[in-house]
Design a protein around this motif. Structure first.
Motif, PDB file in Angstrom:
ATOM      1  N   THR A  65       0.861  -1.174   0.000  1.00 56.04           N
ATOM      2  CA  THR A  65       0.000   0.000   0.000  1.00 56.04           C
ATOM      3  C   THR A  65       0.900   1.227   0.000  1.00 56.04           C
ATOM      4  N   LEU A  66       0.744   2.079  -0.990  1.00 55.61           N
ATOM      5  CA  LEU A  66       1.627   3.235  -1.174  1.00 55.61           C
ATOM      6  C   LEU A  66       0.809   4.513  -1.288  1.00 55.61           C
ATOM      7  N   GLU A  68       1.633   7.034  -3.040  1.00 52.11           N
ATOM      8  CA  GLU A  68       1.702   7.433  -4.447  1.00 52.11           C
ATOM      9  C   GLU A  68       2.702   6.518  -5.135  1.00 52.11           C
ATOM     10  N   VAL A  69       2.650   6.471  -6.456  1.00 51.66           N
ATOM     11  CA  VAL A  69       3.608   5.639  -7.175  1.00 51.66           C
ATOM     12  C   VAL A  69       4.877   6.449  -7.422  1.00 51.66           C
ATOM     13  N   LEU A  97      -1.409  -4.094  -5.282  1.00 53.61           N
ATOM     14  CA  LEU A  97      -0.881  -2.741  -5.100  1.00 53.61           C
ATOM     15  C   LEU A  97      -2.067  -1.811  -4.865  1.00 53.61           C
ATOM     16  N   THR A  98      -2.071  -1.131  -3.714  1.00 52.70           N
ATOM     17  CA  THR A  98      -3.188  -0.240  -3.421  1.00 52.70           C
ATOM     18  C   THR A  98      -2.655   1.113  -2.958  1.00 52.70           C
ATOM     19  N   ARG A  99      -3.541   2.101  -2.968  1.00 46.39           N
ATOM     20  CA  ARG A  99      -3.187   3.440  -2.540  1.00 46.39           C
ATOM     21  C   ARG A  99      -3.583   3.602  -1.079  1.00 46.39           C
TER      22      ARG A  99
END
Lengths: 291, 291
Positions: A65-66, A68-69, A97-99
């Motif tokens: 979980t980020l 931003e990329v 992959l999640t925000r």
């Protein structure tokens, strides 16, 4: 990759060991940690759980979980993560992959013959209590990074940032050790889990605890002799082995070039006791508290 | 439970399907969502991935990151989560509880005979494109919860809050369907993944899309006919089946009391086309964007 699930082939006559671990920014690591170390650490923690069960790592899944990329950050993270998958011949077979707030969850799967899986509940009175390497070194590295110690030891810092999961060591314990756990939250607390699960107690010898030069210097300077008992993040294995298996284990570990240390023995009486300077001190389950 | 890993027995002649999903507060759910629904939803999303591969769910692992321990909240969350494990005979075999921003990662494992696993890449020209139930209903429920619609339909809201993973449906597709995916990000986007992976295209008929009364009313009132194509969260299955298997599939699904709907067909030409009001419209992969 690309499908909704990964498809994984079974091993006959083995059971699957499965574990899941989450690292949260600001809780389990500094937000400013270098992403290569973070990638390494996230996988090392999960493989350490497999090692503690004497399981042979096979696959991992990664949920990231980020906020931003950030391509450069992701490349570095992947570099640390994938170097360790290569080192232990583990396949990254799935991911998500999640925000959101920076959080890393790693799920690791490995194989172990059912009868040889090491459980916390298997310690028996008379067993030797042993560890697979230095204690407190990662904790000292953390103190250095936090500025709580005014000198540096690169080895201690590296132990904190890039712990080495004791996979080969765990495999070597198959069929010989009784109980095992990885030291993630501090020896007193983690060994305490083994004692409770096995309904036994233990005495350990202060003099027998394996300590690095840096940890010895830190204790000499500060008097803080609790560090090797309470510091987490070492990811060494703490295991119990019956005396009749000691010679065979010694032979096996020597062949692999792996050091180990007897630090005490399992007893019938519950609780953890420390022999230090001719006295016996009762040790509470000190260590990292998750809440 | 209590050991570093869960130990799981293998199924002979089957492969393990593994998936991992993360839900982040404020991104994938409202912070104020009732915890029973959240527990349900977290597991439903993971089981839906297994359903899309025609895998039979066996075990789940749960990594929960919480800002603080709130016993009442945890009990409710567990209630929603465990009701669904019971419904699908899934064992919760491992977990991890950490402190941090509210995040839920569920890892689900299931079994499928290797040749019968449904992959995104298996669609063939001439296949029927089908779905396992109404489209856009959860998206409408979300609009109602967000106050974007000034009337309520409890069924639509329930579809959003408590999606039902199509596990039995997925199992019924074994040996008959070609490709399959669960509609989590919107039909156009998810079917788009199948088309790209299979190197084919498709035409779908607007008139054939299965729509609930509430969705029909919403479209009639707003003119927003994109909803069933772009709304995520339905967790219905979108699958392709060759015409020669249709009769057998119909029989099997009828016996199980499961409805299904043909919405179009797979074609050689890449891209997704929609037939609506006598025209053919090219549909971009609209739907939920993770970043």
């Amino acid at each position: 990759m690309g499908d909704d699930c990964a498809l994984l082939a079974c091993q006959p006559d083995q059971v699957l060991a499965a574990t899941i671990d989450t690292l949260v920014s600001g809780v389990h690591f500094f937000p400013q940690i270098d992403p290569v170390s973070l990638g390494h650490r996230a996988l090392a923690v999960a493989l350490s759980d497999l090692a503690a069960m004497a399981a042979d790592p096979a696959w991992v899944l990664l949920a990231l979980t980020l906020p931003e990329v950030d391509v450069a950050w992701l490349q570095d993270f992947a570099c640390g993560f994938l170097a360790l998958t290569e080192r232990y011949c583990v396949d990254l077979v799935g991911g998500n992959l999640t925000r959101g707030p920076l959080t890393i969850t790693v799920q690791a799967l490995g194989w172990v013959p059912e009868q040889q899986a090491l459980k916390r509940s298997a310690a028996k009175p008379g067993d030797w209590v042993c560890v697979s390497g230095f204690l407190g070194e990662a904790g000292l590295g953390l103190k250095m990074l936090l500025g709580e110690v005014d000198w540096r030891d690169e080895r201690a810092i590296k132990h904190f940032l890039r712990p080495q999961p004791q996979v080969e060591f765990g495999l070597a314990l198959r069929g010989l050790a009784h109980a095992c756990i990885d030291v993630s939250d501090g020896l007193a607390q983690d060994l305490g889990h083994v004692l409770v699960a096995s309904q036994v107690g233990a005495s350990i010898d202060w003099e027998a605890l394996p300590l690095s030069q840096a940890v010895r210097r830190y204790i000499a300077e500060t008097g803080d002799w609790h560090l090797p008992l309470s510091a987490g993040d070492d990811y060494k294995l703490c295991f119990t082995v019956p005396p009749q298996h000691v010679a065979q284990l010694e032979q096996r570990l020597q062949r692999l070039g792996l050091a180990w240390h007897r630090i005490g023995e399992i007893e019938e009486n519950s609780g953890l006791r420390l022999r230090k300077d001719g006295r016996i001190i009762s040790v509470p389950p000190i260590g990292y508290r998750h809440f």
